[in-house]
Design a protein around this motif. Structure first.
Motif, PDB file in Angstrom:
ATOM      1  N   ILE A 147      43.730  40.117  29.582  1.00 25.31           N
ATOM      2  CA  ILE A 147      42.358  40.495  30.035  1.00 25.31           C
ATOM      3  C   ILE A 147      42.188  39.201  31.104  1.00 25.31           C
ATOM      4  O   ILE A 147      41.590  39.734  32.362  1.00 25.31           O
ATOM      5  CB  ILE A 147      41.587  40.437  28.941  1.00 25.31           C
ATOM      6  N   LEU A 148      42.351  38.133  30.661  1.00 25.51           N
ATOM      7  CA  LEU A 148      41.990  37.072  31.638  1.00 25.51           C
ATOM      8  C   LEU A 148      42.774  36.919  32.969  1.00 25.51           C
ATOM      9  O   LEU A 148      42.403  36.845  33.849  1.00 25.51           O
ATOM     10  CB  LEU A 148      42.132  35.808  31.044  1.00 25.51           C
ATOM     11  N   GLN A 149      44.259  37.195  32.914  1.00 24.45           N
ATOM     12  CA  GLN A 149      44.997  37.551  34.160  1.00 24.45           C
ATOM     13  C   GLN A 149      44.429  38.511  35.045  1.00 24.45           C
ATOM     14  O   GLN A 149      44.601  38.429  36.143  1.00 24.45           O
ATOM     15  CB  GLN A 149      46.387  37.824  33.585  1.00 24.45           C
ATOM     16  N   GLU A 150      43.905  39.741  34.212  1.00 23.84           N
ATOM     17  CA  GLU A 150      43.669  40.941  35.131  1.00 23.84           C
ATOM     18  C   GLU A 150      42.159  40.561  35.766  1.00 23.84           C
ATOM     19  O   GLU A 150      41.930  40.985  36.990  1.00 23.84           O
ATOM     20  CB  GLU A 150      43.476  41.927  34.072  1.00 23.84           C
ATOM     21  N   HIS A 151      41.285  40.123  34.923  1.00 20.57           N
ATOM     22  CA  HIS A 151      39.907  39.918  35.224  1.00 20.57           C
ATOM     23  C   HIS A 151      39.358  38.598  35.776  1.00 20.57           C
ATOM     24  O   HIS A 151      38.206  38.347  36.070  1.00 20.57           O
ATOM     25  CB  HIS A 151      38.828  40.524  34.211  1.00 20.57           C
ATOM     26  N   GLY A 152      40.044  37.583  35.437  1.00 18.06           N
ATOM     27  CA  GLY A 152      39.639  36.154  35.551  1.00 18.06           C
ATOM     28  C   GLY A 152      40.520  35.279  36.499  1.00 18.06           C
ATOM     29  O   GLY A 152      41.626  35.865  36.749  1.00 18.06           O
ATOM     30  N   ASN A 153      40.215  34.066  36.925  1.00 15.25           N
ATOM     31  CA  ASN A 153      40.937  33.148  37.675  1.00 15.25           C
ATOM     32  C   ASN A 153      41.806  32.716  36.638  1.00 15.25           C
ATOM     33  O   ASN A 153      41.601  31.387  36.142  1.00 15.25           O
ATOM     34  CB  ASN A 153      40.086  32.248  38.539  1.00 15.25           C
ATOM     35  N   TYR A 154      42.891  33.290  36.063  1.00 14.44           N
ATOM     36  CA  TYR A 154      43.604  32.473  35.190  1.00 14.44           C
ATOM     37  C   TYR A 154      44.404  31.315  35.508  1.00 14.44           C
ATOM     38  O   TYR A 154      44.650  30.402  34.541  1.00 14.44           O
ATOM     39  CB  TYR A 154      44.989  33.615  34.722  1.00 14.44           C
ATOM     40  N   ASP A 155      44.845  30.975  36.557  1.00 16.53           N
ATOM     41  CA  ASP A 155      45.394  29.892  37.022  1.00 16.53           C
ATOM     42  C   ASP A 155      44.200  28.747  36.930  1.00 16.53           C
ATOM     43  O   ASP A 155      44.712  27.459  36.564  1.00 16.53           O
ATOM     44  CB  ASP A 155      45.933  29.881  38.497  1.00 16.53           C
TER      45      ASP A 155
END
Length: 206
Positions: A147-155
């Motif tokens: 979810i974070l990789q798709e909707h957030g700035n995961y890096d």
């Protein structure tokens, strides 16, 4: 052969010279544990009113610990931790102070953590016992990451470290217990503890 024996004895004598600083080990144990128990105790005091969550968690059998006399249990554990933290910091009655703290750790391990196994952080590769929830935790973690990789700035979110799910096992309670047990046997240490000077004043007069 004699040369090896001489070198070994010399190395052992050199190692033994470090015993002059053996007071550092109990000192560091005390300084590590004091803030841990201070924070645990003062946080419990915030929940001393019956309407507050800490007391309710101690007493509720459905979503809490289901302990009898929850208000009293919170009070006893909170003051054991707060007074114990002060005793550890000062090195005062250190061996006595470790006893209620060890009891607190055993109670915490059995009532709050044992069902979750050993680990503080969920890791399916290193689970020792009560591993049923570990696989589910890993699924939740994988889902949260996706979810974070798709909707957030995961890096950016993982720049300072990876995400993990706290498993709440007995690992930390057991670690604190072992550290307290060491202090129970060796005491507060020399020089930088009140126990050292009290013992020297009252028990070594002869």
């Amino acid at each position: 052969m004699e040369t090896i024996r001489t070198l070994a004895l010399g190395a052992q004598r050199a190692l033994d010279t470090t015993r002059g600083a053996d007071f550092l080990a109990p000192l560091l144990l005390r300084l590590y544990l004091a803030p841990v128990f201070w924070m645990a105790g003062t946080n419990k005091l915030d929940g001393l009113l019956p309407s507050e969550q800490v007391v309710m968690w101690f007493g509720n059998p459905d979503w809490g610990l289901g302990m009898p006399f929850p208000y009293l249990m919170v009070l006893l554990s909170a003051y054991a931790e707060i007074l114990g933290a002060i005793a550890l910091l000062l090195g005062l009655a250190t061996r006595w102070a470790t006893i209620p703290l060890m009891i607190t750790m055993v109670v915490a391990a059995v009532t709050a953590h044992l069902e979750h196994g050993w680990q503080r952080i969920s890791d399916p590769m290193m689970c020792l016992f009560n591993c049923d929830g570990i696989a589910e935790a890993q699924q939740r973690l994988d889902r949260a990451k996706s979810i974070l990789q798709e909707h957030g700035n995961y890096d950016w979110l993982t720049e300072a470290g990876n995400f993990a799910i706290v498993n709440n096992g007995i690992e930390m309670a057991a670690t604190y217990f072992v550290m307290l047990l060491a202090l129970f046997f060796i005491g507060a240490g020399r020089y930088l503890s009140l126990d050292h000077y009290i013992r020297r004043r009252f028990m070594h007069r002869g």
